[in-house]
Scaffold this motif. Structure first.
Motif, PDB file in Angstrom:
ATOM      1  N   VAL A  30       0.857  -1.185   0.000  1.00  0.00           N
ATOM      2  CA  VAL A  30       0.000   0.000   0.000  1.00  0.00           C
ATOM      3  C   VAL A  30       0.892   1.234   0.000  1.00  0.00           C
ATOM      4  CG1 VAL A  30      -1.791   1.265   1.234  1.00  0.00           C
ATOM      5  CG2 VAL A  30      -1.790  -1.245   1.273  1.00  0.00           C
ATOM      6  N   ASN A  31       0.701   2.095  -0.987  1.00  0.00           N
ATOM      7  CA  ASN A  31       1.460   3.343  -1.055  1.00  0.00           C
ATOM      8  C   ASN A  31       0.670   4.341  -1.905  1.00  0.00           C
ATOM      9  OD1 ASN A  31       1.869   2.444  -3.709  1.00  0.00           O
ATOM     10  ND2 ASN A  31       3.969   1.755  -3.315  1.00  0.00           N
ATOM     11  N   ASN A  74      -3.886   7.624   5.459  1.00  0.00           N
ATOM     12  CA  ASN A  74      -2.981   8.756   5.667  1.00  0.00           C
ATOM     13  C   ASN A  74      -1.578   8.299   5.282  1.00  0.00           C
ATOM     14  OD1 ASN A  74      -1.798   7.471   8.021  1.00  0.00           O
ATOM     15  ND2 ASN A  74      -3.541   8.208   9.228  1.00  0.00           N
ATOM     16  N   ALA A  75      -0.584   9.068   5.613  1.00  0.00           N
ATOM     17  CA  ALA A  75       0.775   8.782   5.151  1.00  0.00           C
ATOM     18  C   ALA A  75       1.338   7.481   5.698  1.00  0.00           C
ATOM     19  CB  ALA A  75       1.696   9.950   5.526  1.00  0.00           C
ATOM     20  N   THR A  76       0.793   6.996   6.823  1.00  0.00           N
ATOM     21  CA  THR A  76       1.364   5.801   7.450  1.00  0.00           C
ATOM     22  C   THR A  76       0.382   4.660   7.649  1.00  0.00           C
ATOM     23  OG1 THR A  76       0.919   6.702   9.669  1.00  0.00           O
ATOM     24  CG2 THR A  76       3.096   7.160   8.691  1.00  0.00           C
ATOM     25  N   ASP A  77      -0.933   4.945   7.678  1.00  0.00           N
ATOM     26  CA  ASP A  77      -1.904   3.968   8.159  1.00  0.00           C
ATOM     27  C   ASP A  77      -2.887   3.535   7.069  1.00  0.00           C
ATOM     28  OD1 ASP A  77      -0.640   4.522  10.537  1.00  0.00           O
ATOM     29  OD2 ASP A  77      -2.285   5.733  11.351  1.00  0.00           O
ATOM     30  N   VAL A  78      -3.493   2.373   7.316  1.00  0.00           N
ATOM     31  CA  VAL A  78      -4.532   1.856   6.432  1.00  0.00           C
ATOM     32  C   VAL A  78      -5.765   1.515   7.261  1.00  0.00           C
ATOM     33  CG1 VAL A  78      -2.815   0.872   4.855  1.00  0.00           C
ATOM     34  CG2 VAL A  78      -3.828  -0.583   6.624  1.00  0.00           C
ATOM     35  N   ASP A  79      -6.886   1.419   6.596  1.00  0.00           N
ATOM     36  CA  ASP A  79      -8.067   0.764   7.141  1.00  0.00           C
ATOM     37  C   ASP A  79      -8.237  -0.566   6.416  1.00  0.00           C
ATOM     38  OD1 ASP A  79      -8.791   2.563   9.078  1.00  0.00           O
ATOM     39  OD2 ASP A  79     -10.433   3.459   7.942  1.00  0.00           O
ATOM     40  N   ILE A  80      -8.514  -1.618   7.190  1.00  0.00           N
ATOM     41  CA  ILE A  80      -8.763  -2.934   6.615  1.00  0.00           C
ATOM     42  C   ILE A  80     -10.190  -3.325   6.942  1.00  0.00           C
ATOM     43  CG2 ILE A  80      -8.033  -5.339   6.461  1.00  0.00           C
ATOM     44  CD1 ILE A  80      -5.323  -4.510   7.541  1.00  0.00           C
ATOM     45  N   HIS A  81     -10.991  -3.531   5.907  1.00  0.00           N
ATOM     46  CA  HIS A  81     -12.366  -3.993   6.063  1.00  0.00           C
ATOM     47  C   HIS A  81     -12.382  -5.495   5.795  1.00  0.00           C
ATOM     48  CE1 HIS A  81     -14.527  -0.051   6.182  1.00  0.00           C
ATOM     49  NE2 HIS A  81     -13.377   0.346   5.670  1.00  0.00           N
ATOM     50  N   ASN A  83       1.119   2.064  10.489  1.00  0.00           N
ATOM     51  CA  ASN A  83       2.434   1.886   9.856  1.00  0.00           C
ATOM     52  C   ASN A  83       2.457   0.725   8.858  1.00  0.00           C
ATOM     53  OD1 ASN A  83       3.704   4.048  11.321  1.00  0.00           O
ATOM     54  ND2 ASN A  83       3.724   2.693  13.112  1.00  0.00           N
ATOM     55  N   PHE A  84       1.342   0.505   8.180  1.00  0.00           N
ATOM     56  CA  PHE A  84       1.294  -0.478   7.096  1.00  0.00           C
ATOM     57  C   PHE A  84       1.791   0.124   5.782  1.00  0.00           C
ATOM     58  CE2 PHE A  84      -0.899  -3.042   9.986  1.00  0.00           C
ATOM     59  CZ  PHE A  84      -1.393  -4.209   9.432  1.00  0.00           C
ATOM     60  N   VAL A  85       1.609   1.431   5.602  1.00  0.00           N
ATOM     61  CA  VAL A  85       1.927   2.062   4.324  1.00  0.00           C
ATOM     62  C   VAL A  85       3.426   1.968   4.050  1.00  0.00           C
ATOM     63  CG1 VAL A  85       1.911   4.231   3.026  1.00  0.00           C
ATOM     64  CG2 VAL A  85      -0.050   3.615   4.465  1.00  0.00           C
ATOM     65  N   GLY A  86       3.756   1.529   2.846  1.00  0.00           N
ATOM     66  CA  GLY A  86       5.148   1.450   2.445  1.00  0.00           C
ATOM     67  C   GLY A  86       5.852   0.174   2.841  1.00  0.00           C
ATOM     68  N   HIS A  87       5.142  -0.753   3.503  1.00  0.00           N
ATOM     69  CA  HIS A  87       5.742  -2.020   3.927  1.00  0.00           C
ATOM     70  C   HIS A  87       5.163  -3.163   3.095  1.00  0.00           C
ATOM     71  CE1 HIS A  87       7.932  -0.442   7.395  1.00  0.00           C
ATOM     72  NE2 HIS A  87       6.861   0.311   7.643  1.00  0.00           N
ATOM     73  N   PRO A  88       5.951  -3.793   2.245  1.00  0.00           N
ATOM     74  CA  PRO A  88       5.435  -4.915   1.447  1.00  0.00           C
ATOM     75  C   PRO A  88       5.047  -6.080   2.342  1.00  0.00           C
ATOM     76  CG  PRO A  88       7.820  -4.772   1.264  1.00  0.00           C
ATOM     77  CD  PRO A  88       7.384  -3.549   2.005  1.00  0.00           C
ATOM     78  N   MET A  89       3.998  -6.801   1.938  1.00  0.00           N
ATOM     79  CA  MET A  89       3.508  -7.933   2.719  1.00  0.00           C
ATOM     80  C   MET A  89       3.376  -9.162   1.838  1.00  0.00           C
ATOM     81  SD  MET A  89       0.595  -6.184   5.165  1.00  0.00           S
ATOM     82  CE  MET A  89      -0.191  -5.265   3.823  1.00  0.00           C
ATOM     83  N   TRP A  90       3.775 -10.305   2.393  1.00  0.00           N
ATOM     84  CA  TRP A  90       3.535 -11.589   1.761  1.00  0.00           C
ATOM     85  C   TRP A  90       2.058 -11.972   1.907  1.00  0.00           C
ATOM     86  CZ3 TRP A  90       7.433 -13.378  -1.018  1.00  0.00           C
ATOM     87  CH2 TRP A  90       8.758 -13.146  -0.627  1.00  0.00           C
ATOM     88  N   ILE A  91       1.539 -12.719   0.928  1.00  0.00           N
ATOM     89  CA  ILE A  91       0.236 -13.376   1.044  1.00  0.00           C
ATOM     90  C   ILE A  91       0.519 -14.861   1.247  1.00  0.00           C
ATOM     91  CG2 ILE A  91      -2.000 -13.809  -0.022  1.00  0.00           C
ATOM     92  CD1 ILE A  91      -1.340 -11.482  -1.970  1.00  0.00           C
ATOM     93  N   ILE A  92       0.037 -15.438   2.348  1.00  0.00           N
ATOM     94  CA  ILE A  92       0.375 -16.810   2.705  1.00  0.00           C
ATOM     95  C   ILE A  92      -0.903 -17.626   2.922  1.00  0.00           C
ATOM     96  CG2 ILE A  92       1.584 -18.305   4.370  1.00  0.00           C
ATOM     97  CD1 ILE A  92       3.359 -15.915   5.058  1.00  0.00           C
ATOM     98  N   ILE A  93      -0.904 -18.845   2.423  1.00  0.00           N
ATOM     99  CA  ILE A  93      -1.938 -19.840   2.727  1.00  0.00           C
ATOM    100  C   ILE A  93      -1.223 -21.036   3.326  1.00  0.00           C
ATOM    101  CG2 ILE A  93      -3.780 -21.299   1.805  1.00  0.00           C
ATOM    102  CD1 ILE A  93      -3.909 -19.362  -0.605  1.00  0.00           C
ATOM    103  N   ASN A  94      -1.580 -21.413   4.529  1.00  0.00           N
ATOM    104  CA  ASN A  94      -0.880 -22.543   5.157  1.00  0.00           C
ATOM    105  C   ASN A  94      -1.809 -23.310   6.092  1.00  0.00           C
ATOM    106  OD1 ASN A  94      -0.084 -20.037   7.105  1.00  0.00           O
ATOM    107  ND2 ASN A  94      -0.218 -21.913   8.302  1.00  0.00           N
ATOM    108  N   LEU A  95      -1.444 -24.565   6.324  1.00  0.00           N
ATOM    109  CA  LEU A  95      -2.127 -25.397   7.309  1.00  0.00           C
ATOM    110  C   LEU A  95      -1.108 -25.770   8.384  1.00  0.00           C
ATOM    111  CD1 LEU A  95      -4.459 -26.986   8.467  1.00  0.00           C
ATOM    112  CD2 LEU A  95      -3.993 -28.809   6.799  1.00  0.00           C
ATOM    113  N   GLN A  96      -1.080 -24.960   9.435  1.00  0.00           N
ATOM    114  CA  GLN A  96      -0.239 -25.249  10.606  1.00  0.00           C
ATOM    115  C   GLN A  96      -1.043 -26.161  11.535  1.00  0.00           C
ATOM    116  OE1 GLN A  96       2.598 -26.009  12.349  1.00  0.00           O
ATOM    117  NE2 GLN A  96       3.314 -24.258  11.133  1.00  0.00           N
TER     118      GLN A  96
END
Length: 270
Positions: A123-124, A207-214, A229-242
């Motif tokens: 998100v940026n 805003n410059a640093t934050d997101v809303d997640i619905h 502080n989510f903005v500007g930080h890349p995130m992996w998408i993971i599917i797993n069975l722990q």
């Protein structure tokens, strides 16, 4: 509330200001366009391997008692049982394989599987809105810990859990960190998690640093979390069975299955 393609297009184009305000969504500029990032990736093994890597981004171990397996040449724990349906199978082992290399270093009692998308969610200013969703048949017995989640690729936090069952029929929609520096959790009782259900996150820069997640379950809105502080930080998408860990123990002695279909990731581009 289901975000249909038409409704999504209106939000992105700026034609549904009242609806966007009601949802707490920030509208990007009118010139923004919507683009698909992942869709149809489960149609075949070539499309699966093109969009997803096997295991966790950091390796085979995490915070439970399952060690992740699977690769382009190993279909024992991650495979397409039919076109369009990803299956992850956890199998109990009977030999000593030591402990997980990840905290809390539980004894390895299962072989299971995980995949993570090659595409990050970032998100940026250029990509202020993201949609991540899929349909899943999730196990919910004691000792089973399926997840569909986002986690920081170059730092932790951020984290967003879109699907997470921890040994019972409640899904945990989680966000870390929130504006107060802790976890936000919306916990929803799900009738028969082993049936197909839709899980969705709509992420928007506020805003410059934050997101809303619905967060949505089966098309119905269940909650909004502020992610700090989510903005500007890349995130992996993971599917797993722990297995075991936060989902309790002992876990099942027979094979456990976790299935996914209709995986989709999209974003707005400004």
């Amino acid at each position: 509330m289901t975000m249909t393609p038409t409704r999504r297009s209106l939000l992105i184009a700026g034609g549904a200001g009242a609806a966007a305000a009601a949802l707490g969504l920030t509208r990007p500029a009118a010139a923004a366009t919507w683009e698909t990032v992942i869709d149809g990736s489960l149609a075949s093994y070539p499309t699966l391997e093109a969009a997803w890597n096997h295991r966790y981004p950091w390796g085979s171990d995490h915070n439970g008692s399952a060690r992740m397996y699977g690769s382009a040449s190993d279909r024992n724990h991650v495979y397409l049982a039919s076109p369009g349906v990803l299956t992850i199978k956890a199998t109990r082992i009977t030999w000593d394989e030591g402990n997980s290399s990840a905290d809390p270093h539980l004894p390895i009692r299962y072989h299971s599987g995980a995949v993570h998308a090659k595409q990050h969610v970032l998100v940026n200013d250029q990509f202020p809105n993201w949609e991540v969703k899929g349909e899943f048949q999730a196990p919910s017995a004691r000792g089973t810990w399926p997840a569909f989640w986002l986690t920081g690729a170059d730092s932790w936090p951020p984290e967003s859990d879109i699907l997470e069952y921890k040994g019972d029929a409640r899904n945990w929609f989680n966000t870390y960190r929130n504006a107060s520096g802790g976890w936000s959790s919306t916990i929803v009782n799900v009738s028969n998690p082993g049936a197909w259900h839709g899980y969705r996150a709509w992420i928007t820069k506020v805003n410059a640093t934050d997101v809303d997640i619905h967060y949505y379950l089966d098309g119905s809105w269940v909650g909004r979390h502020r992610g700090a502080n989510f903005v500007g930080h890349p995130m992996w998408i993971i599917i797993n069975l722990q297995m075991e860990g936060s989902s309790g123990s002992p876990g099942p002695t027979t094979d456990t299955y976790y299935r996914a279909r209709n995986l989709y990731v999209g974003r707005s581009r400004v």
